[in-house]
Enzyme design. Structure first.
Site, PDB file in Angstrom:
ATOM      1  N   THR A   4      19.924  -8.460 -16.601  1.00 22.66           N
ATOM      2  CA  THR A   4      20.993  -8.363 -15.494  1.00 22.66           C
ATOM      3  C   THR A   4      20.859  -9.779 -14.795  1.00 22.66           C
ATOM      4  O   THR A   4      21.815 -10.011 -13.950  1.00 22.66           O
ATOM      5  CB  THR A   4      20.703  -7.153 -14.317  1.00 22.66           C
ATOM      6  OG1 THR A   4      20.917  -5.954 -15.468  1.00 22.66           O
ATOM      7  CG2 THR A   4      21.440  -7.128 -13.281  1.00 22.66           C
ATOM      8  N   GLN A  55      21.474  -2.567 -14.755  1.00 26.34           N
ATOM      9  CA  GLN A  55      19.874  -2.051 -14.607  1.00 26.34           C
ATOM     10  C   GLN A  55      19.345  -2.489 -15.952  1.00 26.34           C
ATOM     11  O   GLN A  55      18.585  -1.843 -16.738  1.00 26.34           O
ATOM     12  CB  GLN A  55      19.969  -0.357 -14.349  1.00 26.34           C
ATOM     13  CG  GLN A  55      20.414  -0.067 -12.959  1.00 26.34           C
ATOM     14  CD  GLN A  55      20.326   1.338 -12.845  1.00 26.34           C
ATOM     15  OE1 GLN A  55      19.481   2.010 -13.533  1.00 26.34           O
ATOM     16  NE2 GLN A  55      20.910   1.605 -11.852  1.00 26.34           N
ATOM     17  N   CYS A  56      19.580  -3.650 -16.441  1.00 27.09           N
ATOM     18  CA  CYS A  56      19.083  -4.206 -17.722  1.00 27.09           C
ATOM     19  C   CYS A  56      18.252  -5.227 -17.357  1.00 27.09           C
ATOM     20  O   CYS A  56      18.425  -6.024 -16.477  1.00 27.09           O
ATOM     21  CB  CYS A  56      20.369  -4.782 -18.317  1.00 27.09           C
ATOM     22  SG  CYS A  56      20.169  -5.477 -19.915  1.00 27.09           S
ATOM     23  N   GLY A  57      17.480  -5.792 -18.367  1.00 29.19           N
ATOM     24  CA  GLY A  57      16.272  -6.608 -18.004  1.00 29.19           C
ATOM     25  C   GLY A  57      17.164  -8.059 -18.061  1.00 29.19           C
ATOM     26  O   GLY A  57      16.670  -9.018 -17.645  1.00 29.19           O
TER      27      GLY A  57
END
Length: 164
Positions: free
Chosen positions: A38, A34-36
């Site tokens: 990803t 759930q990371c930018g």
């Protein structure tokens, strides 16, 4: 201690021995679903598919230390990576990459490289490339896209063929 003395666990708790990767080029990445950053899963998978037959191993180490961006359980995280991002390379159980609970693989790799922040990892998708001799070759920033590693991977894969 050397790289081949280290181990990790799969999301289901089975051992992954780094010694099984002797003679291979290993790309180690701390990941989060759930990371930018990803979308890098797709580039990592592309490298895995393109070069696994030549001796590249990609290992994803999920980590929840940066903004809580890996809140899923090990099983949910593994399923999300496969279904949403097409990941077929090996993932480990969730680990810490900084602090007192730092996983031994990251303790070892961080001891070999400095970054702007010293040895600590600043965010998800920090990457480490390990040569076929088990020696750490390079550390890459989280924002370095997987395709930018291709030149170094090819260089190390040629070394693998030369020693085979």
């Amino acid at each position: 201690m050397n790289f081949y003395d280290l181990e990790a666990l799969t999301p289901s708790g089975k051992p992954i021995k780094m010694s099984d990767y002797k003679g291979k080029v290993v790309l180690i990445v701390n990941t989060a679903t759930q990371c930018g950053l990803t979308p890098q899963f797709e580039g990592l998978e592309k490298l895995h598919q393109q070069y696994k037959g030549q001796g590249l191993v990609v290992l994803g180490f999920p980590c929840n230390q940066f903004g809580g961006q890996e809140p899923l359980s090990n099983d949910e995280m593994e399923s999300t990576c496969q279904v949403n991002h097409g990941v077929s390379f090996q993932l480990t159980e969730k680990v810490d990459v900084n602090g007192p609970g730092t996983h031994p693989v990251f303790k070892y790799l961080k001891s070999k490289f400095w970054s702007i922040l010293g040895r600590s990892i600043k965010w998800n998708f920090t990457k480490f490339l390990v040569g076929p001799d088990g020696k750490p070759y390079q550390r890459y920033a989280p924002t370095t896209k997987p395709e930018k590693l291709e030149k170094d991977i090819l260089k190390l894969l040629k070394t693998t063929k030369a020693t085979a």
